[in-house]
Scaffold this motif. Structure first.
Motif, PDB file in Angstrom:
ATOM      1  N   VAL A  84      42.935  63.512  41.090  1.00  0.00           N
ATOM      2  CA  VAL A  84      42.279  62.670  42.108  1.00  0.00           C
ATOM      3  C   VAL A  84      41.063  61.947  41.510  1.00  0.00           C
ATOM      4  N   ILE A  85      40.497  62.466  40.436  1.00  0.00           N
ATOM      5  CA  ILE A  85      39.355  61.770  39.805  1.00  0.00           C
ATOM      6  C   ILE A  85      39.808  60.431  39.207  1.00  0.00           C
ATOM      7  N   PRO A  86      40.814  60.408  38.324  1.00  0.00           N
ATOM      8  CA  PRO A  86      41.281  59.079  37.881  1.00  0.00           C
ATOM      9  C   PRO A  86      41.803  58.216  39.026  1.00  0.00           C
ATOM     10  N   ASP A  87      42.375  58.822  40.051  1.00  0.00           N
ATOM     11  CA  ASP A  87      42.815  58.024  41.197  1.00  0.00           C
ATOM     12  C   ASP A  87      41.605  57.339  41.841  1.00  0.00           C
ATOM     13  N   ALA A  88      40.505  58.096  41.990  1.00  0.00           N
ATOM     14  CA  ALA A  88      39.289  57.528  42.577  1.00  0.00           C
ATOM     15  C   ALA A  88      38.669  56.474  41.658  1.00  0.00           C
ATOM     16  N   MET A  89      39.007  56.515  40.371  1.00  0.00           N
ATOM     17  CA  MET A  89      38.528  55.491  39.427  1.00  0.00           C
ATOM     18  C   MET A  89      39.513  54.331  39.322  1.00  0.00           C
ATOM     19  N   LYS A  90      40.408  54.263  40.287  1.00  0.00           N
ATOM     20  CA  LYS A  90      41.342  53.130  40.419  1.00  0.00           C
ATOM     21  C   LYS A  90      42.315  53.007  39.256  1.00  0.00           C
ATOM     22  N   ARG A  91      42.810  54.125  38.782  1.00  0.00           N
ATOM     23  CA  ARG A  91      43.808  54.104  37.704  1.00  0.00           C
ATOM     24  C   ARG A  91      45.230  54.144  38.254  1.00  0.00           C
ATOM     25  N   GLU A 138      31.839  55.015  42.945  1.00  0.00           N
ATOM     26  CA  GLU A 138      32.408  55.288  44.266  1.00  0.00           C
ATOM     27  C   GLU A 138      33.290  56.520  44.318  1.00  0.00           C
ATOM     28  N   VAL A 139      33.297  57.287  43.242  1.00  0.00           N
ATOM     29  CA  VAL A 139      34.243  58.396  43.157  1.00  0.00           C
ATOM     30  C   VAL A 139      34.047  59.413  44.292  1.00  0.00           C
ATOM     31  N   VAL A 140      32.825  59.885  44.468  1.00  0.00           N
ATOM     32  CA  VAL A 140      32.620  60.931  45.478  1.00  0.00           C
ATOM     33  C   VAL A 140      32.900  60.386  46.882  1.00  0.00           C
ATOM     34  N   ALA A 141      32.524  59.147  47.146  1.00  0.00           N
ATOM     35  CA  ALA A 141      32.805  58.552  48.466  1.00  0.00           C
ATOM     36  C   ALA A 141      34.317  58.450  48.704  1.00  0.00           C
ATOM     37  N   TYR A 142      35.054  58.064  47.662  1.00  0.00           N
ATOM     38  CA  TYR A 142      36.516  57.955  47.778  1.00  0.00           C
ATOM     39  C   TYR A 142      37.150  59.310  48.106  1.00  0.00           C
ATOM     40  N   LEU A 143      36.519  60.373  47.610  1.00  0.00           N
ATOM     41  CA  LEU A 143      37.104  61.716  47.770  1.00  0.00           C
ATOM     42  C   LEU A 143      36.592  62.438  49.029  1.00  0.00           C
ATOM     43  N   ARG A 144      35.997  61.687  49.954  1.00  0.00           N
ATOM     44  CA  ARG A 144      35.527  62.277  51.222  1.00  0.00           C
ATOM     45  C   ARG A 144      36.576  63.117  51.947  1.00  0.00           C
ATOM     46  N   PRO A 145      37.849  62.671  52.010  1.00  0.00           N
ATOM     47  CA  PRO A 145      38.836  63.503  52.720  1.00  0.00           C
ATOM     48  C   PRO A 145      38.994  64.894  52.089  1.00  0.00           C
ATOM     49  N   VAL A 146      38.842  64.972  50.769  1.00  0.00           N
ATOM     50  CA  VAL A 146      38.942  66.278  50.100  1.00  0.00           C
ATOM     51  C   VAL A 146      37.755  67.156  50.512  1.00  0.00           C
ATOM     52  N   LEU A 147      36.584  66.540  50.616  1.00  0.00           N
ATOM     53  CA  LEU A 147      35.389  67.298  51.012  1.00  0.00           C
ATOM     54  C   LEU A 147      35.500  67.749  52.464  1.00  0.00           C
ATOM     55  N   GLU A 148      36.133  66.927  53.289  1.00  0.00           N
ATOM     56  CA  GLU A 148      36.399  67.319  54.679  1.00  0.00           C
ATOM     57  C   GLU A 148      37.339  68.541  54.711  1.00  0.00           C
ATOM     58  N   THR A 149      38.326  68.552  53.830  1.00  0.00           N
ATOM     59  CA  THR A 149      39.219  69.709  53.730  1.00  0.00           C
ATOM     60  C   THR A 149      38.425  70.974  53.391  1.00  0.00           C
ATOM     61  N   VAL A 150      37.495  70.864  52.444  1.00  0.00           N
ATOM     62  CA  VAL A 150      36.672  72.023  52.070  1.00  0.00           C
ATOM     63  C   VAL A 150      35.888  72.533  53.287  1.00  0.00           C
ATOM     64  N   ARG A 151      35.283  71.615  54.024  1.00  0.00           N
ATOM     65  CA  ARG A 151      34.497  72.013  55.205  1.00  0.00           C
ATOM     66  C   ARG A 151      35.345  72.752  56.228  1.00  0.00           C
ATOM     67  N   ARG A 152      36.533  72.203  56.487  1.00  0.00           N
ATOM     68  CA  ARG A 152      37.396  72.848  57.492  1.00  0.00           C
ATOM     69  C   ARG A 152      37.894  74.202  57.005  1.00  0.00           C
ATOM     70  N   LEU A 153      38.172  74.270  55.701  1.00  0.00           N
ATOM     71  CA  LEU A 153      38.659  75.546  55.167  1.00  0.00           C
ATOM     72  C   LEU A 153      37.632  76.645  55.355  1.00  0.00           C
ATOM     73  N   ARG A 154      36.368  76.328  55.074  1.00  0.00           N
ATOM     74  CA  ARG A 154      35.350  77.381  55.197  1.00  0.00           C
ATOM     75  C   ARG A 154      35.264  77.868  56.641  1.00  0.00           C
ATOM     76  N   GLU A 155      35.532  76.978  57.591  1.00  0.00           N
ATOM     77  CA  GLU A 155      35.535  77.403  58.995  1.00  0.00           C
ATOM     78  C   GLU A 155      36.742  78.261  59.331  1.00  0.00           C
ATOM     79  N   GLU A 156      37.884  77.947  58.739  1.00  0.00           N
ATOM     80  CA  GLU A 156      39.120  78.613  59.159  1.00  0.00           C
ATOM     81  C   GLU A 156      39.466  79.867  58.367  1.00  0.00           C
ATOM     82  N   LEU A 157      38.925  80.000  57.181  1.00  0.00           N
ATOM     83  CA  LEU A 157      39.289  81.149  56.347  1.00  0.00           C
ATOM     84  C   LEU A 157      38.683  82.436  56.891  1.00  0.00           C
TER      85      LEU A 157
END
Ligand code: CP3
Length: 343
Positions: A79-86, A113-132
């Motif tokens: 996802v890092i190279p994806d966020a770098m538009k490769r 813009e890498v971290v901004a592009y990966l916001r959905p992944v960070l949202e997944t982390v947040r939800r996981l900590r709530e649900e685990l």
């Protein structure tokens, strides 16, 4: 009070637990029928990674089934190279592909813009900590700069990373720029995962084993040391596992020079040497994934050997590399019961 802390975090702080806590690399994946079902609904593999509803679901599947001590965020190192538009693609039967980068392309890359592009992944982390479950450690991860660079340069996987090794000799300055840029965006990304709720993070250097001595120092140790220093200066409580596959006897200096809290071991690391490494701090590993495919005696003997050599020191039980799609889910259950001594 310390026993109320998550087990893997205790081991990362140097405690020895018996039985050792465990999780498996690639524990969410195609060997599980419920993964294949969600994967089919999600469409493409990257859609699965970037849709929090699906990514949370597949992360939780192996936790529900086996009660592993850690959940690892479902995503991919690419996802890092994806966020770098490769233009990263995962096409059935081809493995990952992306547009290969050259010297000029590296000059134009920026990580803004890498971290901004990966916001959905960070949202997944947040939800996981709530649900685990409260006792389950949540692991974030990313690829190490060298391993990510190998895919960016070749544009696909190769058996020995010859294209990246050659590029590094021909274009040392551009290659250095690429590694440092990847180290910096990856550090920001891991800090963001920790802030979103990851308890600890793992850095995967799956291709460390193809490097010569000097290149191992320059391409595997130095960028990862830079990442760990950067992360720990900003988040001193962060705990970091570094997995340099194929690094063999260089693992002793790898831990010292990178500052990793724990080191991952592949199955080729001899257990007597692993026990030496364990005197310097926690280790994670290192069952051959083919023993899980085989099951039976091969599985039991492999587990017992690791427990005998490493079970008295700080150990996170794991495989020596990712579980493969042909593994039988019942064999995984047998592994868990054998490690925990519940059968
Ligand atoms: C090199 C690497 C990659 N990805 C990763 C690495 C480092 C570890 C290693 O060496 O295996 C890391 C990774 N990839 C995946 C995870 C998820 C979390 C987990 O461990 O459960 C993690 C931690 C999911 C995935 N990443 C991938 C899958 C399979 C894709 C699918 O379901 O269609 C999964 C579950 C795809 C992928 N992603 C990558 C390759 C080479 C492939 C194709 C090979 C394959 O198909 O197994 C790159």
């Amino acid at each position: 009070m310390s026993d109320t802390r998550r087990k893997i975090m205790r081991v990362l702080d140097g405690e020895s637990l018996s039985p050792p806590p465990l999780w498996l690399m690639r524990q969410a994946g195609r060997y599980l029928p419920e993964y294949r079902e969600t994967r089919a609904k999600a469409g493409s593999f990257l859609d699965l990674c970037y849709t929090p509803d699906y990514a949370v679901e597949v992360t939780l599947q192996p936790i529900r089934r086996y009660g592993f001590d850690a959940a690892i965020l479902f995503s991919d190192i690419l996802v890092i190279p994806d966020a770098m538009k490769r233009n990263v693609r995962f096409t059935e039967g081809h493995g990952p592909e992306m547009d290969p980068i050259d010297e000029a392309g590296i000059g134009r890359l920026n990580g803004e813009e890498v971290v901004a592009y990966l916001r959905p992944v960070l949202e997944t982390v947040r939800r996981l900590r709530e649900e685990l479950p409260d006792e389950t450690t949540l692991l974030g991860f990313c690829g190490a700069p060298w391993t990510i660079a190998t895919y960016m340069i070749a544009g696909h996987g190769t058996p020995d990373q010859a294209p990246a090794r050659l590029f590094a000799y021909n274009y040392p300055r551009a290659f250095e720029r690429l590694l440092m840029l990847l180290a910096d965006v990856s550090s920001d990304y891991l800090v963001a995962q920790i802030d979103a709720g990851a308890d600890a993070v793992q850095i995967f250097d799956s291709w460390a084993g193809v490097l010569g001595e000097g290149e191992f120092e320059a391409f595997a140790i130095r960028p990862v040391a830079r990442m760990i220093a950067s992360i720990k200066s900003r988040r001193p409580h962060a705990r970091i596992i570094a997995f340099a596959k194929g690094a063999g006897y260089q693992l002793k200096t790898y831990r010292q020079k990178t500052g990793a809290d724990a080191i991952g071991l592949d199955w080729s690391v001899p257990l007597a040497f692993a026990a030496e490494l364990q005197k310097d701090g926690p280790v994670q590993g290192n069952l051959d994934p083919m023993r899980v495919v085989a099951g039976g005696r091969a599985l039991e003997e492999g587990v017992d050997d690791i427990l005998q050599h490493l079970g008295h020191g700080p150990l996170i039980f794991n495989l020596g590399h990712g579980i493969t799609p042909q593994a039988d889910p019942d064999h995984v259950r047998q592994l868990v019961e054998r490690v925990r001594g519940t059968k």
